[in-house]
Scaffold this motif. Structure first.
Motif, PDB file in Angstrom:
ATOM      1  N   VAL A 216       0.854  -1.280  -0.040  1.00  0.00           N
ATOM      2  CA  VAL A 216      -0.119   0.093   0.086  1.00  0.00           C
ATOM      3  C   VAL A 216       0.892   1.237   0.162  1.00  0.00           C
ATOM      4  O   VAL A 216       0.633   2.218  -0.648  1.00  0.00           O
ATOM      5  CB  VAL A 216      -0.806   0.055   1.253  1.00  0.00           C
ATOM      6  N   LEU A 217       2.131   1.276   0.834  1.00  0.00           N
ATOM      7  CA  LEU A 217       2.926   2.533   0.742  1.00  0.00           C
ATOM      8  C   LEU A 217       3.659   2.681  -0.409  1.00  0.00           C
ATOM      9  O   LEU A 217       3.494   3.789  -0.915  1.00  0.00           O
ATOM     10  CB  LEU A 217       3.785   2.231   2.089  1.00  0.00           C
ATOM     11  N   ILE A 218       3.924   1.804  -1.080  1.00  0.00           N
ATOM     12  CA  ILE A 218       4.525   1.917  -2.261  1.00  0.00           C
ATOM     13  C   ILE A 218       3.712   2.531  -3.425  1.00  0.00           C
ATOM     14  O   ILE A 218       4.090   3.358  -4.296  1.00  0.00           O
ATOM     15  CB  ILE A 218       5.303   0.469  -2.951  1.00  0.00           C
ATOM     16  N   VAL A 219       2.468   1.807  -3.310  1.00  0.00           N
ATOM     17  CA  VAL A 219       1.353   2.133  -4.256  1.00  0.00           C
ATOM     18  C   VAL A 219       1.290   3.660  -4.070  1.00  0.00           C
ATOM     19  O   VAL A 219       1.040   4.389  -5.247  1.00  0.00           O
ATOM     20  CB  VAL A 219       0.333   1.293  -4.206  1.00  0.00           C
ATOM     21  N   LYS A 220       1.164   4.117  -3.054  1.00  0.00           N
ATOM     22  CA  LYS A 220       0.801   5.433  -2.593  1.00  0.00           C
ATOM     23  C   LYS A 220       1.784   6.440  -3.077  1.00  0.00           C
ATOM     24  O   LYS A 220       1.449   7.439  -3.635  1.00  0.00           O
ATOM     25  CB  LYS A 220       0.488   5.588  -1.140  1.00  0.00           C
ATOM     26  N   VAL A 221       3.054   6.261  -2.820  1.00  0.00           N
ATOM     27  CA  VAL A 221       4.364   6.820  -3.230  1.00  0.00           C
ATOM     28  C   VAL A 221       4.126   6.973  -4.622  1.00  0.00           C
ATOM     29  O   VAL A 221       4.551   8.064  -5.296  1.00  0.00           O
ATOM     30  CB  VAL A 221       5.367   6.423  -2.533  1.00  0.00           C
ATOM     31  N   VAL A 222       4.163   5.893  -5.498  1.00  0.00           N
ATOM     32  CA  VAL A 222       4.187   6.050  -6.913  1.00  0.00           C
ATOM     33  C   VAL A 222       3.135   6.903  -7.509  1.00  0.00           C
ATOM     34  O   VAL A 222       3.362   7.672  -8.290  1.00  0.00           O
ATOM     35  CB  VAL A 222       4.022   4.424  -7.489  1.00  0.00           C
ATOM     36  N   GLN A 223       1.881   6.594  -6.866  1.00  0.00           N
ATOM     37  CA  GLN A 223       0.826   7.655  -7.531  1.00  0.00           C
ATOM     38  C   GLN A 223       1.122   8.863  -7.270  1.00  0.00           C
ATOM     39  O   GLN A 223       1.023  10.123  -8.025  1.00  0.00           O
ATOM     40  CB  GLN A 223      -0.621   7.139  -6.695  1.00  0.00           C
ATOM     41  N   VAL A 224       1.520   9.298  -5.919  1.00  0.00           N
ATOM     42  CA  VAL A 224       1.742  10.939  -5.499  1.00  0.00           C
ATOM     43  C   VAL A 224       2.908  11.415  -6.571  1.00  0.00           C
ATOM     44  O   VAL A 224       2.726  12.410  -7.109  1.00  0.00           O
ATOM     45  CB  VAL A 224       2.361  11.027  -4.241  1.00  0.00           C
ATOM     46  N   ALA A 225       4.067  10.399  -6.746  1.00  0.00           N
ATOM     47  CA  ALA A 225       4.983  10.970  -7.569  1.00  0.00           C
ATOM     48  C   ALA A 225       4.557  10.881  -9.073  1.00  0.00           C
ATOM     49  O   ALA A 225       5.001  11.951  -9.729  1.00  0.00           O
ATOM     50  CB  ALA A 225       6.043   9.860  -7.684  1.00  0.00           C
ATOM     51  N   LEU A 226       3.756  10.209  -9.542  1.00  0.00           N
ATOM     52  CA  LEU A 226       3.370  10.204 -11.025  1.00  0.00           C
ATOM     53  C   LEU A 226       2.219  11.615 -11.080  1.00  0.00           C
ATOM     54  O   LEU A 226       2.564  12.284 -12.199  1.00  0.00           O
ATOM     55  CB  LEU A 226       2.749   8.980 -11.423  1.00  0.00           C
ATOM     56  N   TYR A 227       1.562  11.582 -10.235  1.00  0.00           N
ATOM     57  CA  TYR A 227       0.561  12.631 -10.379  1.00  0.00           C
ATOM     58  C   TYR A 227       1.107  14.156 -10.241  1.00  0.00           C
ATOM     59  O   TYR A 227       0.714  15.054 -10.843  1.00  0.00           O
ATOM     60  CB  TYR A 227      -0.482  12.359  -9.409  1.00  0.00           C
ATOM     61  N   GLY A 228       2.028  14.207  -9.284  1.00  0.00           N
ATOM     62  CA  GLY A 228       2.703  15.399  -9.146  1.00  0.00           C
ATOM     63  C   GLY A 228       3.671  15.556 -10.320  1.00  0.00           C
ATOM     64  O   GLY A 228       3.787  16.826 -10.724  1.00  0.00           O
ATOM     65  N   ALA A 229       4.249  14.888 -10.793  1.00  0.00           N
ATOM     66  CA  ALA A 229       5.110  14.998 -11.995  1.00  0.00           C
ATOM     67  C   ALA A 229       4.224  15.201 -13.206  1.00  0.00           C
ATOM     68  O   ALA A 229       4.703  16.353 -14.074  1.00  0.00           O
ATOM     69  CB  ALA A 229       6.024  13.799 -12.347  1.00  0.00           C
ATOM     70  N   ALA A 230       3.070  14.739 -13.287  1.00  0.00           N
ATOM     71  CA  ALA A 230       2.188  15.209 -14.481  1.00  0.00           C
ATOM     72  C   ALA A 230       1.844  16.643 -14.282  1.00  0.00           C
ATOM     73  O   ALA A 230       1.765  17.404 -15.457  1.00  0.00           O
ATOM     74  CB  ALA A 230       0.981  14.133 -14.605  1.00  0.00           C
ATOM     75  N   LEU A 231       1.504  17.033 -13.061  1.00  0.00           N
ATOM     76  CA  LEU A 231       1.000  18.473 -12.682  1.00  0.00           C
ATOM     77  C   LEU A 231       2.041  19.468 -13.211  1.00  0.00           C
ATOM     78  O   LEU A 231       1.918  20.409 -13.824  1.00  0.00           O
ATOM     79  CB  LEU A 231       0.709  18.556 -11.238  1.00  0.00           C
ATOM     80  N   PHE A 232       3.270  19.258 -12.684  1.00  0.00           N
ATOM     81  CA  PHE A 232       4.433  20.179 -12.989  1.00  0.00           C
ATOM     82  C   PHE A 232       5.126  19.940 -14.368  1.00  0.00           C
ATOM     83  O   PHE A 232       5.288  21.202 -14.816  1.00  0.00           O
ATOM     84  CB  PHE A 232       5.614  19.841 -11.895  1.00  0.00           C
ATOM     85  N   ILE A 233       5.125  18.854 -14.901  1.00  0.00           N
ATOM     86  CA  ILE A 233       5.518  19.009 -16.395  1.00  0.00           C
ATOM     87  C   ILE A 233       4.358  19.413 -17.420  1.00  0.00           C
ATOM     88  O   ILE A 233       4.763  20.395 -18.383  1.00  0.00           O
ATOM     89  CB  ILE A 233       5.516  17.438 -16.724  1.00  0.00           C
ATOM     90  N   GLY A 234       3.185  19.236 -17.141  1.00  0.00           N
ATOM     91  CA  GLY A 234       2.100  19.839 -17.714  1.00  0.00           C
ATOM     92  C   GLY A 234       2.152  21.571 -17.762  1.00  0.00           C
ATOM     93  O   GLY A 234       1.855  22.146 -18.701  1.00  0.00           O
ATOM     94  N   LEU A 235       2.080  22.109 -16.416  1.00  0.00           N
ATOM     95  CA  LEU A 235       2.297  23.549 -16.456  1.00  0.00           C
ATOM     96  C   LEU A 235       3.619  24.160 -16.993  1.00  0.00           C
ATOM     97  O   LEU A 235       3.558  25.034 -17.537  1.00  0.00           O
ATOM     98  CB  LEU A 235       2.328  23.835 -14.840  1.00  0.00           C
ATOM     99  N   LYS A 236       4.956  23.358 -17.068  1.00  0.00           N
ATOM    100  CA  LYS A 236       5.914  23.881 -17.816  1.00  0.00           C
ATOM    101  C   LYS A 236       5.931  23.720 -19.225  1.00  0.00           C
ATOM    102  O   LYS A 236       6.393  24.347 -19.605  1.00  0.00           O
ATOM    103  CB  LYS A 236       7.126  22.923 -17.064  1.00  0.00           C
ATOM    104  N   ALA A 237       5.238  22.748 -19.374  1.00  0.00           N
ATOM    105  CA  ALA A 237       5.111  22.461 -20.965  1.00  0.00           C
ATOM    106  C   ALA A 237       4.448  23.613 -21.542  1.00  0.00           C
ATOM    107  O   ALA A 237       4.744  23.850 -22.863  1.00  0.00           O
ATOM    108  CB  ALA A 237       4.409  21.203 -21.238  1.00  0.00           C
ATOM    109  N   VAL A 238       3.554  24.213 -21.042  1.00  0.00           N
ATOM    110  CA  VAL A 238       2.672  25.523 -21.453  1.00  0.00           C
ATOM    111  C   VAL A 238       3.323  26.727 -21.226  1.00  0.00           C
ATOM    112  O   VAL A 238       2.843  27.775 -21.610  1.00  0.00           O
ATOM    113  CB  VAL A 238       1.110  25.228 -20.999  1.00  0.00           C
ATOM    114  N   GLY A 239       4.261  26.628 -20.733  1.00  0.00           N
ATOM    115  CA  GLY A 239       5.317  27.942 -20.377  1.00  0.00           C
ATOM    116  C   GLY A 239       4.735  28.679 -19.027  1.00  0.00           C
ATOM    117  O   GLY A 239       4.818  30.090 -18.927  1.00  0.00           O
ATOM    118  N   VAL A 240       4.123  28.015 -18.200  1.00  0.00           N
ATOM    119  CA  VAL A 240       3.926  28.638 -16.967  1.00  0.00           C
ATOM    120  C   VAL A 240       4.987  28.812 -16.016  1.00  0.00           C
ATOM    121  O   VAL A 240       5.600  27.654 -15.956  1.00  0.00           O
ATOM    122  CB  VAL A 240       2.660  27.948 -16.185  1.00  0.00           C
TER     123      VAL A 240
END
Length: 442
Positions: A216-240
């Motif tokens: 459960v801990l590994i799954v939660k860490v992977v989810q937080v890392a993936l969703y956090g990376a998706a958020l920051f990469i998405g914002l940086k990709a559009v020049g924010v």
């Protein structure tokens, strides 16, 4: 904060002028007006054909009982879009025929309508893969608007209008176009992150070498890392510029920290529970009046399912600060005690042997850890005993196994002539020496 409405008004005036000229051209006799009439007639014919075909197709699908579920779902999805499918087929057929027998300009609007209908149909079918209803609706409407503007050649004007619709915070400029691009890019990245997290979670749960709590801990860490990376990469990709929003996000974070203390406490408590492995999915716990087994460990709460089918969502903080009885923390062995009594006329040595053998005959009682029976007291009407036995499946219930042992004792005592006494009282009525007829004393 600054914004200039002049460019937006100019773009809107230009679009309004184009729409006015197009509508004005439809008022004059000619092939544009004829094509609008043909499309309306085609839509009416498609509506009539769909009404005639829908009941027959529905009855036909009812007879396909042996089909797989995915095929039945796909057939239902196509049947619900029957009118659009018929319109696409009829519009393209009509466009092909008219281009062969007359000038291409005389089927221009019909071709655009066929292209739009095809794009809308493909968008509707593609968005069925989005499971969340609200997200599916948002994605559908967004793609429908985009393909419509693209086919009509209005993407540049729409992009310019959205870019002019902007606000400025110091050196940070946020336009509607930037926000829209960020939403689309982050949405795509979030979808990819969700698919990756599901695949990785399935592989992690399939690994038997990892304990359930660590899974459960590994799954939660992977989810937080993936969703956090998706958020920051998405914002940086559009020049924010994320550094420009650091102060604002910090202020918001402080406000949320005071307002969401309980939520943060539950999140931290959940991480502590996963790290110290005090409880894990499948454990049988008691917390106050709640007794059940852990169904799932969440970020904010723990799901506990009781024997009567109720599911309690217990905050993680309560599991840290309260006394929790974990029946299967270090091992699955659980000892149960039951009390009974027999009459003074029965040999206690024989009673103990019969009770132990009766408990061994119950299926869930362990024989590797044999039951024991002891005399615990001499009561007013019976000799009192305690019978102790072990089980390894508390998730199957405790009351039912106690009841099974009690029934085994009843049968064994009846077969061996052992009696279970109950209190008896005698009431004697003594004759009065004389009758008192005077007033009762105070």
């Amino acid at each position: 904060m600054e914004t200039d409405p002049t460019p937006i008004l100019q773009e809107m005036q230009a679009l309004a002028e184009q729409a006015r000229l197009f509508l004005l051209s439809l008022t004059r006799p000619g092939w544009r007006l004829y094509q609008i009439g043909i499309l309306l007639a085609l839509a009416a014919m498609v509506q009539l054909a769909a009404r005639m075909l829908r009941p027959r197709l529905h009855d036909w699908l009812r007879g396909r009982e042996g089909w797989p579920k995915w095929r039945l779902r796909a057939s239902l999805i196509l049947m619900r879009r029957m009118r659009l499918i018929l319109f696409v087929l009829a519009a393209w057929a009509l466009t092909f025929v008219m281009r062969e027998i007359t000038w291409p300009s005389r089927s221009y609007l019909i071709g655009i309508a066929a292209t739009l209908a095809t794009a809308w149909l493909l968008v509707g079918l593609a968005t069925r893969f989005v499971r969340n209803p609200l997200l599916r609706r948002l994605v559908s409407w967004g793609l429908w608007v985009y393909v419509t503007l693209y086919i009509l050649g209005l993407t540049d004007q729409a992009a310019s209008m959205l870019d002019n619709l902007a606000v400025t915070f110091g050196e940070v400029r946020l336009s509607a176009l930037t926000l829209l691009k960020a939403a689309v890019v982050t949405g795509v990245l979030f979808t990819g992150a969700r698919m990756i997290s599901r695949g990785s979670a399935a592989r992690i749960r399939a690994d038997e070498d990892i304990s359930p709590s660590m899974q459960v801990l590994i799954v939660k860490v992977v989810q937080v890392a993936l969703y956090g990376a998706a958020l920051f990469i998405g914002l940086k990709a559009v020049g924010v510029d994320l550094t420009g929003l650091a102060f604002l996000s910090g202020a918001i974070g402080v406000g949320l920290g005071f307002g969401l203390q309980k939520v943060v406490s539950n999140l931290v408590s959940g991480i502590i529970i996963l790290l110290d492995k005090s409880i894990k999915p499948g454990d049988v716990i008691s917390l106050g009046d709640t007794f059940g087994w852990i169904n799932a460990l969440g970020a904010r709460y723990v799901s506990v399912v009781t024997r009567d089918g109720k599911e309690y969502l217990i905050p993680n903080e309560d599991l840290i600060t309260s006394q929790v009885v974990n029946w299967s923390h270090s091992n699955e062995f659980v000892r149960l005690d039951i009390y009974f009594g027999t009459s003074y006329g029965d040999d206690p040595h024989k009673v103990r042997e019969i009770a132990v053998e009766a408990a061994k005959g119950v299926g869930r009682v362990l024989t590797s850890r044999p039951p024991v029976c002891h005399v615990v007291g001499f009561g007013d009407s019976s000799v009192d005993y305690i019978l102790r036995f072990w089980i390894t499946d508390p998730t199957e219930g405790l009351t039912n196994v106690r009841g099974a042992v009690y029934l085994a004792l009843w049968d064994a005592f009846r077969d061996n002539g052992i009696s279970i006494p109950f209190p008896q009282r005698e009431v004697r009525v003594l004759p009065c020496s004389r009758m008192h007829t005077g007033p009762l004393p105070d």
